[in-house]
Design a protein around this motif. Structure first.
Motif, short mmCIF file in Angstrom:
data_model
loop_
_atom_site.label_atom_id
_atom_site.label_comp_id
_atom_site.label_asym_id
_atom_site.label_seq_id
_atom_site.Cartn_x
_atom_site.Cartn_y
_atom_site.Cartn_z
N ASP A 1 -11.50 -20.45 5.50
CA ASP A 1 -12.07 -20.79 6.80
C ASP A 1 -13.46 -20.19 6.92
O ASP A 1 -13.63 -18.99 7.12
CB ASP A 1 -11.19 -20.26 7.94
N PHE B 1 -17.82 -22.76 19.41
CA PHE B 1 -17.41 -24.04 18.85
C PHE B 1 -17.92 -24.17 17.41
O PHE B 1 -18.98 -23.66 17.06
CB PHE B 1 -17.99 -25.20 19.67
N THR B 2 -17.13 -24.85 16.58
CA THR B 2 -17.59 -25.27 15.27
C THR B 2 -17.74 -26.78 15.29
O THR B 2 -17.30 -27.45 16.24
CB THR B 2 -16.57 -24.88 14.18
N GLU C 1 -4.87 -35.62 14.51
CA GLU C 1 -5.95 -34.82 13.93
C GLU C 1 -6.15 -35.18 12.46
O GLU C 1 -5.20 -35.17 11.66
CB GLU C 1 -5.64 -33.34 14.05
N LYS D 1 -16.15 -28.85 13.51
CA LYS D 1 -14.80 -29.40 13.51
C LYS D 1 -14.22 -29.41 14.93
O LYS D 1 -13.56 -30.38 15.33
CB LYS D 1 -13.90 -28.56 12.58
N ASP D 2 -14.45 -28.35 15.70
CA ASP D 2 -13.99 -28.30 17.09
C ASP D 2 -14.65 -29.39 17.92
O ASP D 2 -14.00 -30.03 18.76
CB ASP D 2 -14.31 -26.94 17.71
N GLU E 1 -13.25 -29.49 27.60
CA GLU E 1 -12.42 -28.61 26.77
C GLU E 1 -13.08 -27.23 26.71
O GLU E 1 -14.30 -27.14 26.55
CB GLU E 1 -12.24 -29.16 25.36
N GLN F 1 -13.03 -23.10 25.09
CA GLN F 1 -12.63 -22.18 24.03
C GLN F 1 -13.13 -20.79 24.38
O GLN F 1 -14.16 -20.64 25.05
CB GLN F 1 -13.20 -22.61 22.67
N SER G 1 -15.65 -21.47 9.12
CA SER G 1 -16.18 -22.05 10.36
C SER G 1 -17.03 -21.05 11.13
O SER G 1 -17.89 -21.42 11.90
CB SER G 1 -15.02 -22.54 11.24
N LYS G 2 -16.77 -19.77 10.93
CA LYS G 2 -17.57 -18.76 11.61
C LYS G 2 -18.30 -17.91 10.59
O LYS G 2 -17.75 -17.54 9.56
CB LYS G 2 -16.69 -17.85 12.47
N SER H 1 -13.08 -32.73 17.11
CA SER H 1 -11.76 -32.81 17.72
C SER H 1 -11.87 -33.08 19.22
O SER H 1 -11.11 -33.90 19.77
CB SER H 1 -10.99 -31.51 17.47
N ALA H 2 -12.82 -32.43 19.89
CA ALA H 2 -13.02 -32.65 21.33
C ALA H 2 -13.47 -34.09 21.59
O ALA H 2 -13.06 -34.70 22.59
CB ALA H 2 -14.04 -31.66 21.87
#
Length: 519
Positions: free
Chosen positions: A389, A174-175, A366, A177-178, A168, A170, A391-392, A181-182
């Motif tokens: 959010d 990546f976080t 998800e 959570k990412d 995958e 991006q 995540s970043k 999900s992957a």
């Protein structure tokens, strides 16, 4: 040198008592080629050389295309050439050795040298089927259709026995959570999960190795507890312990990514899946001498099934998502991530054996949220990460946004100034600038940045207004409008607003003066 000259050179080096390996190394040819040449007499060699001058080659019909590729991308490998030909011509059936010989012939004939680097790995026996998955990250900077650099980050999963791969990509970091999900997508592709998964010591997954008592990040630990697999870490400075995925990362970079043009992340992932089917999992592996896709059909039967991967649960119940991004359960409100209401009208939930409420999306599977069920009534049970959010980090956001400008250093300076002036609202400021970038061309945002820096307009709202002014100015100038029409067009900017922002705007007279001074 031509073939007969090489034959004479080989014969001369043999007379000087050079070994076959030394001759091959000095002439930059394979040992098999040396053996092929020394088996021929001078008369046979002359006759064979003459025949090659008139004999056509299978790939001559693609000669100009391959030459174009080699000249544009001198580091192109023969394996990449074969993959690109298959991608362009689905019925292409020429073998790998033929392509390799033809590419070598073109490089020699047209003097297109290739530089290469090698990395050595220690051989490790393959684990049993379904025993291990190796995971690693990679990154590569490519160019988009406008010639601008785009940094891609990808995560690779490799079944250690069959070498079957899942990837995958991006165009942002990546976080955790990412990553989770992957993992779910990879497990669905593999048809289950292995007994153990081997990782590098990545901060998205691991907090500390802790002398063997591995400490995982809280979010990833919850995922491990749910799926139930063993986490193993490779030692620092010891990439050979996960050499299979290291080789896969290198193969992906050199064969799929290298010299490919980026358009958007969705089409890139789509191309990657086709490449996996065609080459990544469809080509015979150099180590196993088998196609990963063929071996995977057997290994798939040894993967442990996990029902929660598809989130199919006998007691799953549908719930409507409320405007405040919560769902109701037993007279309590349980939060889902901010923005869920805009994406989904309904979600599903089920209760686990350890009394947790799992909320998920039916279509994709998800997981949106997992909460401990409260015994009280009328309570709001909220995960703080659902409020905004996070995540970043701000630093990462500034880095991502500044890369969208031609003058990255100037953009970074501007964004850091916003951070100083608006510490409480810096995310909103960055979000507004990102929206401007997503909607407008590179030329407009670069001009707007230069003007904002020159006039010290350190505000995202100022930046948005200057972008709008430049756009309107370009439209008016293209129609040869009068000064009165230009002035009227600037006054129309008052009607341009951005959703979810209520910041005060500067008087239009200020912008009018600024724009007039730049004409």
């Amino acid at each position: 040198m031509d073939k007969f000259e090489m034959y004479v050179e080989i014969r001369g080096m043999l007379n000087q008592k050079y070994s076959i390996s030394t001759i091959a190394r000095k002439l930059n040819i394979s040992r098999n080629t040396v053996y092929k040449y020394i088996r021929k007499s001078p008369e046979e060699m002359a006759e064979w050389t003459a025949s090659t001058l008139t004999r056509s080659k299978k790939l001559d019909i693609h000669k100009e295309l391959i030459l174009h590729w080699l000249r544009e991308f001198p580091d192109l490998t023969a394996a990449q050439v074969q993959d690109w030909l298959k991608e362009k011509y689905p019925e292409f059936k020429v073998g790998e050795s033929t392509v390799r010989s033809y590419v070598r012939y073109l490089r020699d004939d047209y003097q297109i040298p290739k530089e290469s680097s090698t990395r050595n790995y220690q051989a490790i026996p393959d684990p049993p089927m379904g025993e291990q998955i190796q995971v690693d990250f990679g990154f590569k900077t490519v160019k988009n259709q406008y010639g601008k650099p785009v940094k891609l980050v990808f995560i690779v999963f490799v079944l250690s026995h069959s070498r079957y791969k899942y990837i995958e990509y991006q165009n942002r970091p990546f976080t955790t959570k990412d990553v989770i999900s992957a993992h779910r997508n990879a497990f669905k592709e593999f048809g289950g999960v292995s007994k153990e998964i081997l990782y590098d010591q990545d901060r998205l997954i691991v907090v500390s190795e802790n002398k063997g008592d591995i400490l995982l990040t809280e979010e990833f630990q919850q995922f491990v507890n749910e799926i139930k697999f063993e986490v193993k870490l490779c030692r620092k400075a010891d990439p050979e312990s996960k050499g299979k995925v290291e080789n896969a990362v290198k193969f992906i970079k050199n064969n799929f990514i290298n010299n490919r043009v980026f358009h958007n992340i969705d089409s890139w992932n789509e191309q990657s899946q086709k490449w996996l089917k065609r080459t990544g999992n469809g080509k015979i592996h150099n180590g196993t001498k088998r196609r990963p896709a063929d071996v995977f059909l057997l290994e798939k039967q040894h993967m442990r099934q996990v029902n929660s991967l598809n989130h199919i649960h006998k007691t799953s119940i549908t719930r409507s998502v409320r405007k405040d991004n919560t769902i109701l359960y037993l007279s309590n409100r349980y939060s889902v991530p901010l923005g869920t209401f805009q994406k989904y009208t309904e979600v599903l939930y089920y209760v686990t054996e350890d009394n947790k409420l799992v909320i998920y999306v039916q279509e994709s599977g998800e997981i949106l949220a997992t909460h401990n069920i409260s015994p009280d009534k009328g309570k709001l049970i909220q995960n703080r990460s659902h409020q905004r959010d996070k995540s970043k980090g701000i630093k990462e956001l500034i880095e991502i946004i500044s890369e969208r400008f031609t003058n990255k250093s100037q953009a970074t300076q501007y964004l850091n100034e916003l951070k100083i002036r608006y510490p409480r609202y810096i995310r909103d400021q960055l979000s507004l600038i990102k929206k401007c970038i997503d909607l407008d061309s590179f030329e407009v945002i670069d001009e707007a940045l230069a003007l904002c820096m020159e006039r010290k307009l350190f505000s995202a709202n100022d930046f948005q207004d200057v972008v709008s002014l430049f756009k309107r100015q370009r439209q008016v100038n293209s129609t040869n409008a009068s000064d009165e029409q230009i002035e009227a067009s600037y006054n129309d900017i008052a009607e341009l607003t951005l959703a979810d922002t209520e910041a005060n705007q500067r008087p239009l007279e200020d912008y009018f003066t600024i724009m007039r001074s730049t004409k």
